[in-house]
Design a protein around this motif. Structure first.
Motif, PDB file in Angstrom:
ATOM      1  N   HIS A 106       0.770  -1.199   0.278  1.00  0.00           N
ATOM      2  CA  HIS A 106      -0.047   0.075   0.114  1.00  0.00           C
ATOM      3  C   HIS A 106       1.025   1.361  -0.013  1.00  0.00           C
ATOM      4  O   HIS A 106       0.359   2.219   0.028  1.00  0.00           O
ATOM      5  N   GLY A 107       2.179   0.965  -0.014  1.00  0.00           N
ATOM      6  CA  GLY A 107       3.114   2.373  -0.029  1.00  0.00           C
ATOM      7  C   GLY A 107       2.978   3.254  -1.160  1.00  0.00           C
ATOM      8  O   GLY A 107       2.920   4.519  -0.938  1.00  0.00           O
ATOM      9  N   ALA A 108       2.866   2.786  -2.414  1.00  0.00           N
ATOM     10  CA  ALA A 108       2.681   3.570  -3.444  1.00  0.00           C
ATOM     11  C   ALA A 108       1.325   4.269  -3.387  1.00  0.00           C
ATOM     12  O   ALA A 108       1.247   5.662  -3.835  1.00  0.00           O
ATOM     13  N   PHE A 109       0.094   3.598  -2.879  1.00  0.00           N
ATOM     14  CA  PHE A 109      -1.013   4.637  -2.766  1.00  0.00           C
ATOM     15  C   PHE A 109      -0.840   5.771  -1.808  1.00  0.00           C
ATOM     16  O   PHE A 109      -1.488   6.621  -2.228  1.00  0.00           O
ATOM     17  N   ALA A 110      -0.303   5.295  -0.585  1.00  0.00           N
ATOM     18  CA  ALA A 110       0.039   5.990   0.298  1.00  0.00           C
ATOM     19  C   ALA A 110       0.941   7.575  -0.245  1.00  0.00           C
ATOM     20  O   ALA A 110       0.413   8.757   0.094  1.00  0.00           O
ATOM     21  N   LEU A 111       1.637   7.061  -0.957  1.00  0.00           N
ATOM     22  CA  LEU A 111       2.442   8.101  -1.660  1.00  0.00           C
ATOM     23  C   LEU A 111       1.655   9.069  -2.669  1.00  0.00           C
ATOM     24  O   LEU A 111       1.832  10.297  -2.404  1.00  0.00           O
ATOM     25  N   GLU A 112       0.982   8.550  -3.258  1.00  0.00           N
ATOM     26  CA  GLU A 112      -0.022   9.087  -4.243  1.00  0.00           C
ATOM     27  C   GLU A 112      -0.976  10.096  -3.414  1.00  0.00           C
ATOM     28  O   GLU A 112      -1.120  11.429  -3.804  1.00  0.00           O
ATOM     29  N   VAL A 113      -1.689   9.569  -2.385  1.00  0.00           N
ATOM     30  CA  VAL A 113      -2.369  10.359  -1.644  1.00  0.00           C
ATOM     31  C   VAL A 113      -1.909  11.477  -1.009  1.00  0.00           C
ATOM     32  O   VAL A 113      -2.458  12.640  -1.102  1.00  0.00           O
ATOM     33  N   ALA A 114      -0.746  11.204  -0.451  1.00  0.00           N
ATOM     34  CA  ALA A 114       0.092  12.288   0.202  1.00  0.00           C
ATOM     35  C   ALA A 114       0.341  13.333  -0.766  1.00  0.00           C
ATOM     36  O   ALA A 114       0.113  14.403  -0.457  1.00  0.00           O
ATOM     37  N   ASP A 115       0.606  13.175  -2.008  1.00  0.00           N
ATOM     38  CA  ASP A 115       0.911  13.910  -3.053  1.00  0.00           C
ATOM     39  C   ASP A 115      -0.221  14.996  -3.354  1.00  0.00           C
ATOM     40  O   ASP A 115      -0.330  16.082  -3.643  1.00  0.00           O
ATOM     41  N   ILE A 116      -1.504  14.196  -3.264  1.00  0.00           N
ATOM     42  CA  ILE A 116      -2.827  14.969  -3.675  1.00  0.00           C
ATOM     43  C   ILE A 116      -3.250  15.814  -2.466  1.00  0.00           C
ATOM     44  O   ILE A 116      -3.551  17.023  -2.828  1.00  0.00           O
ATOM     45  N   LEU A 117      -2.966  15.271  -1.199  1.00  0.00           N
ATOM     46  CA  LEU A 117      -3.537  16.068  -0.025  1.00  0.00           C
ATOM     47  C   LEU A 117      -2.383  17.408   0.434  1.00  0.00           C
ATOM     48  O   LEU A 117      -3.007  18.130   1.020  1.00  0.00           O
ATOM     49  N   THR A 118      -1.398  17.017  -0.209  1.00  0.00           N
ATOM     50  CA  THR A 118      -0.302  18.179   0.238  1.00  0.00           C
ATOM     51  C   THR A 118      -0.349  19.493  -0.362  1.00  0.00           C
ATOM     52  O   THR A 118      -0.612  19.368  -1.566  1.00  0.00           O
ATOM     53  N   GLU A 119      -0.183  20.682   0.220  1.00  0.00           N
ATOM     54  CA  GLU A 119      -0.367  21.874  -0.451  1.00  0.00           C
ATOM     55  C   GLU A 119       0.675  21.944  -1.468  1.00  0.00           C
ATOM     56  O   GLU A 119       1.759  21.611  -1.498  1.00  0.00           O
ATOM     57  N   PRO A 120       0.648  22.896  -2.693  1.00  0.00           N
ATOM     58  CA  PRO A 120       1.595  22.916  -3.957  1.00  0.00           C
ATOM     59  C   PRO A 120       2.986  22.995  -3.271  1.00  0.00           C
ATOM     60  O   PRO A 120       3.979  22.361  -3.756  1.00  0.00           O
ATOM     61  N   GLU A 121       3.109  23.970  -2.307  1.00  0.00           N
ATOM     62  CA  GLU A 121       4.591  24.413  -1.901  1.00  0.00           C
ATOM     63  C   GLU A 121       5.111  23.522  -0.706  1.00  0.00           C
ATOM     64  O   GLU A 121       6.134  23.743  -0.246  1.00  0.00           O
ATOM     65  N   GLY A 122       4.181  22.495  -0.365  1.00  0.00           N
ATOM     66  CA  GLY A 122       4.446  21.602   0.782  1.00  0.00           C
ATOM     67  C   GLY A 122       5.642  20.826   0.656  1.00  0.00           C
ATOM     68  O   GLY A 122       5.895  20.589  -0.541  1.00  0.00           O
ATOM     69  N   LYS A 123       5.996  20.039   1.595  1.00  0.00           N
ATOM     70  CA  LYS A 123       7.114  18.911   1.391  1.00  0.00           C
ATOM     71  C   LYS A 123       6.573  17.524   1.885  1.00  0.00           C
ATOM     72  O   LYS A 123       5.584  17.506   2.947  1.00  0.00           O
ATOM     73  N   ILE A 124       6.918  16.593   1.466  1.00  0.00           N
ATOM     74  CA  ILE A 124       6.601  15.095   1.746  1.00  0.00           C
ATOM     75  C   ILE A 124       7.744  14.401   2.280  1.00  0.00           C
ATOM     76  O   ILE A 124       8.829  14.340   1.608  1.00  0.00           O
ATOM     77  N   THR A 125       7.747  13.783   3.518  1.00  0.00           N
ATOM     78  CA  THR A 125       8.836  12.992   3.974  1.00  0.00           C
ATOM     79  C   THR A 125       8.676  11.533   4.041  1.00  0.00           C
ATOM     80  O   THR A 125       7.674  11.128   4.569  1.00  0.00           O
ATOM     81  N   LEU A 126       9.596  10.792   3.236  1.00  0.00           N
ATOM     82  CA  LEU A 126       9.449   9.414   3.479  1.00  0.00           C
ATOM     83  C   LEU A 126      10.373   8.923   4.341  1.00  0.00           C
ATOM     84  O   LEU A 126      11.135   9.241   4.365  1.00  0.00           O
ATOM     85  N   LEU A 127       9.580   8.056   5.390  1.00  0.00           N
ATOM     86  CA  LEU A 127      10.494   7.652   6.538  1.00  0.00           C
ATOM     87  C   LEU A 127      10.350   6.068   6.704  1.00  0.00           C
ATOM     88  O   LEU A 127       9.271   5.583   6.444  1.00  0.00           O
ATOM     89  N   THR A 128      11.572   5.531   6.580  1.00  0.00           N
ATOM     90  CA  THR A 128      11.524   4.142   6.829  1.00  0.00           C
ATOM     91  C   THR A 128      12.459   3.694   8.082  1.00  0.00           C
ATOM     92  O   THR A 128      13.399   4.426   8.116  1.00  0.00           O
ATOM     93  N   VAL A 129      11.965   2.971   8.864  1.00  0.00           N
ATOM     94  CA  VAL A 129      12.939   2.542  10.346  1.00  0.00           C
ATOM     95  C   VAL A 129      13.503   1.096   9.771  1.00  0.00           C
ATOM     96  O   VAL A 129      13.071   0.194   9.506  1.00  0.00           O
ATOM     97  N   ASP A 130      14.799   1.293   9.974  1.00  0.00           N
ATOM     98  CA  ASP A 130      15.706   0.088   9.743  1.00  0.00           C
ATOM     99  C   ASP A 130      15.985  -0.537  10.980  1.00  0.00           C
ATOM    100  O   ASP A 130      16.694  -0.173  11.880  1.00  0.00           O
ATOM    101  N   THR A 131      15.463  -2.014  11.055  1.00  0.00           N
ATOM    102  CA  THR A 131      15.319  -2.433  12.545  1.00  0.00           C
ATOM    103  C   THR A 131      16.534  -3.718  12.516  1.00  0.00           C
ATOM    104  O   THR A 131      16.852  -4.285  13.012  1.00  0.00           O
ATOM    105  N   GLY A 132      17.186  -3.500  10.939  1.00  0.00           N
ATOM    106  CA  GLY A 132      18.201  -4.752  10.760  1.00  0.00           C
ATOM    107  C   GLY A 132      17.867  -6.016  10.436  1.00  0.00           C
ATOM    108  O   GLY A 132      18.321  -6.742  10.089  1.00  0.00           O
TER     109      GLY A 132
END
Lengths: 741, 75
Positions: free
Chosen positions: A620-646
């Motif tokens: 579902h990551g790709a769809f989350a990215l798409e929805v985030a892009d739609i909902l963010t204001e044009p000048e806003g920024k989107i941060t993708l975060l991943t936690v490396d648990t090893g």
């Protein structure tokens, strides 16, 4: 349940599969029967109503498949009834012939015993006696249920006693003379493939447990007793059948006078009468005991199948899927005489027209198809109504057993062509006739039952707008409508969509759907609220429906309207430990055949400038990215975060590059962040403090593991204090399989 | 040695009945294993189901999700 299937099946199966194949046929068929019995047990415990497979299919799949289930059950039981009548006749006349009472008949027609003319005469008499027996039991069923029940109880006791006696004699014979074990050599003379054909052929011998499901309304504490009765009956019958198969193999001593060839070949050469010859050799008074066993078991099974066939066709008539005549009840006897008469016609025609072996094969194949459908129903109903029905039994390792049963049933049905090609003509012809009748007659006449969803008000989209991307918004009340419209606006604008507003009114079970007007007011207000805002910008349609379960109503509307995206709100408050997000949202996320966007605290005039998207490589990551892009204001920024648990490596940069290219997004507004931590939940929560919106994909854990507790995305959504969007993307069959198995 | 001879040995001396297993061919061994396995599976599954039915009846009839969660928390 112990009926003629076993008596007919023994002789034919030993000739086809050999001595080892015979015992294996019944042992493995018992296991297969238990798998399907578990499906019947689970469904009967959850839906303890008369109707059996017809009812299950109606609830699981709707009218069309339920008609087919009832149609197949009617025919399968009727054909099985014809088979039992023929077996009764076959074995009774065999006994009469053995004691010399047929000689009078031979002399009457001036023919000699053991000539082709005598065989033709016997065949004719077998058919006449079968028809007379069937007519007798049709009359008993017409007399009423109390007579039917009493007679059934007596003959069931009798048949079990006789069949068990045969099995015990087999064991004692081997203990006295172990050399008879030599009869098991060769074990499988024609190879293992023959086993499939004989399993398919004798499958009908295990079918009786489905009749128990017909008694849902009459049983005492049905949620407990129906599943127990079904599973016990399969267990007892399998042990008896294996014992009797063993006794059949060792019944004849190799090298005895007048036994030509190996014992299994000799028994098999008698075909459907082979079991009779075996038992006659096995025990003193074998012919007499066998005849009594056949009389008891065939008549008991004949009685049960006529009862079952009549109830199946009566249910079709009651729901107007077949003409009203099928639902006619006799004024004095209070029995469904219309359905009984039509059942009688099938039983008599099949008993008269078809050879015994083809009748048995046709019955087996129809039951295989019917049980195939029931195994599908158990998967469907557990999946779609797990939060609505109260279960008295839940099978283990779900859905492994029904899937295994389905695969085996398909295999056996295909292999059955080696036993009888006529069965492979009769069964499809009956099924296609049923489909034709449903399309031309039943579909337009069927009565709507109180369980279905009721459409109260519907404004469909304009014809020219129907092609646009359909987004459905589920509204509960005016407050909830206000929180959803702004986000819906952004999504609909980005997708150039048309919007369908839906309000589901949940009506308690005690109240008829037609009397539920009083529940409609908040929903109407919610629709008006949302329409005020959205109608100016997008093509809009609305629908209000009453239903028993909101989740099921929404999922059904999604399917019907072919919705591509569903938007709904979530209060974010703690719910019972049974659900991740709530009793309505959880089933919707699990079962919706479309993308789902769940909004928490996204209402008002909030503008999102700093959006955090936790990503772990799920579907579902790709769809989350798409929805985030739609909902963010044009000048806003989107941060993708991943936690490396090893535990495993995930290349966030490569993922972002691939998705940006695939979705045609601007790369500059995205940044990535990788944090090393062994506590992903705490880490992500700490990263949300500077974000004004969090977008995350729902869990990808198989459902079977979800019972062990909440998954990380759902825990995160609950604890996160910022506006949150939870998304699920639909990947069709692939995601269904991945999620379930 | 024919199969008949083998069975005569088994019949004549109970002390060497275990030899029967050695004298069986592959099909027979596989067949015995399959029959035993399927009967064991049927008995085990039925007993397990009986236990589940009684357990659910004792706790009250609930939805599938509630029942499964209940089973899990009992562990």
């Amino acid at each position: 349940m112990i009926g003629a299937g076993v008596f007919l099946g023994m002789g034919i199966s030993i000739g086809k599969a050999g001595p080892g194949g015979l015992v294996l046929t019944f042992a493995l068929n018992g296991l297969l029967a238990l798998l399907t019995a578990m499906s019947f047990a689970e469904l009967s415990s959850a839906i303890p109503r008369a109707g059996g497979a017809y009812n299950f299919a109606r609830i699981g799949f709707g009218r069309g498949p339920s008609f087919l289930a009832g149609w197949m059950e009617w025919f399968a039981s009727s054909v099985a009834g014809a088979m039992y009548a023929l077996t009764f006749s076959l074995y009774t006349l065999r006994f009469i012939e053995r004691i010399g009472w047929m000689n009078g008949l031979y002399s009457l027609f001036h023919i000699t015993q053991s000539t082709p003319q005598a065989d033709h005469l016997v065949e004719g008499v077998i058919k006449i006696v079968a028809v007379a027996t069937a007519l007798l039991f049709i009359y008993i069923n017409f007399r009423g249920a109390s007579e039917t029940g009493k007679i059934g109880a007596i003959i069931t006791m009798g048949q079990t006693l006789f069949v068990v006696t045969i099995g015990i004699f087999g064991i004692f014979t081997v203990l006295r003379d172990p050399s008879r074990l030599h009869n098991f050599t060769p074990f499988m003379p024609y190879g293992w493939s023959q086993l499939m054909a004989t399993m398919g052929f004798t499958y009908v011998a295990f079918e009786g447990y489905e009749v128990i499901a017909q008694a849902g309304d009459e049983a005492i504490e049905p949620r407990k007793n129906l599943p127990k009765a079904m599973l016990y009956s399969v267990l007892i019958v399998t042990i008896i059948y294996v014992l009797v198969a063993f006794a059949t193999v060792i019944s004849v001593k190799a090298g005895s006078s007048d036994v030509e060839g190996a014992p299994w070949e000799w028994i098999g050469s008698f075909g459907e009468k082979g079991f009779g010859e075996a038992v006659a050799r096995l025990m003193p008074y074998g012919n007499f005991i066998l005849t009594l066993a056949v009389i008891f078991s065939s008549t008991s099974a004949l009685n049960a199948t006529i009862y079952s066939a009549t109830r199946a066709s009566y249910a079709l008539g009651r729901d107007r899927m077949l003409p009203k005549f099928f639902a006619s009840i006799h004024k004095v006897r209070k029995t469904p005489f219309g359905a009984l008469l039509c059942t009688a016609v099938i039983v008599l025609v099949v008993a008269t027209m078809l050879p015994t072996k083809d009748v048995a094969s046709s019955a087996s194949i129809m039951f295989l198809f019917l049980f195939f459908l029931v195994n599908l129903c158990v998967i469907r109903i557990r999946r779609s109504m797990a939060d609505e029905l109260n279960y008295g039994f839940i099978m283990p390792l779900f859905p492994l057993f029904p899937i295994l049963a389905i695969l085996c049933q398909v295999l056996l049905a295909v292999w059955l062509v080696h036993m009888s090609w006529i069965a492979w003509i009769v069964a499809p012809v009956w099924i296609f006739t049923g489909i034709l009748i449903y399309q031309l007659y039943s579909k337009s006449r069927a009565i709507t039952t109180a369980d279905e969803i009721l459409v109260i008000e519907e404004r469909p989209p304009a014809m020219q707008e129907a092609e646009r991307y359909p987004i459905m918004v589920a509204l509960a009340n005016p407050e909830n409508a206000a929180t959803l419209v702004r986000t819906t606006y952004r999504l609909a604008e980005a997708k150039k969509a048309r919007v369908e507003l839906i309000h589901m009114v949940s009506v308690p079970d005690q109240i008829s759907l037609h009397d539920a007007e009083r529940y409609i007011k908040p929903g109407k207000e919610a629709l008006v609220e949302a329409m005020l805002y959205l109608k100016m910008h997008f093509p809009l349609s609305t629908t209000i429906r009453y239903c028993r379960s909101i989740a099921r109503g929404i999922i059904s509307a999604i399917r019907e309207k072919k919705t591509r995206m569903l938007v709904l709100g979530w209060h974010g408050r703690p719910t019972t430990h049974l659900f991740n997000l709530g009793s309505t949202i959880d089933p919707i996320i699990e079962q919706s055949p479309c993308n789902v966007v769940v909004l928490k605290d996204c209402g008002g005039n909030k503008a999102f400038h700093n959006v955090l998207v936790p990503i772990a490589g799920g579907p579902h990551g790709a769809f989350a990215l798409e929805v985030a892009d739609i909902l963010t204001e044009p000048e806003g920024k989107i941060t993708l975060l991943t936690v490396d648990t090893g535990d495993r490596k995930f290349d966030l940069e490569a993922f972002l590059d691939a998705q940006v290219e695939r979705l045609g997004l601007g790369r500059n507004r995205f940044t990535t962040k990788v944090v090393q931590s062994k506590a992903p939940l705490r880490t992500i929560l700490s990263e949300t403090w500077e974000a004004d919106l969090v977008v995350l994909g729902t869990t990808n854990r198989p459902l079977i593991l979800e019972v062990t507790g909440q998954s990380l995305p759902e825990k995160l959504a609950r604890r996160c204090g910022k506006p949150t969007v939870i998304v699920k993307s639909d990947a069709g069959v692939r995601s269904w399989i991945k999620r379930w198995i | 040695m024919t199969s008949l001879d083998k069975s005569k040995i088994v019949a004549s001396d109970p002390r060497i009945r275990y030899i029967a297993l050695v004298l069986m061919d592959t099909d027979q061994i596989l067949g015995c294993i399959l029959v035993a396995a399927s009967l064991t599976a049927i008995v085990t599954l039925t007993l397990w189901a009986r236990r589940t039915i009684h357990r659910i009846a004792a706790n009250g009839y609930r939805t599938a999700r509630q029942t499964l969660k209940g089973f899990n928390s009992d562990k």
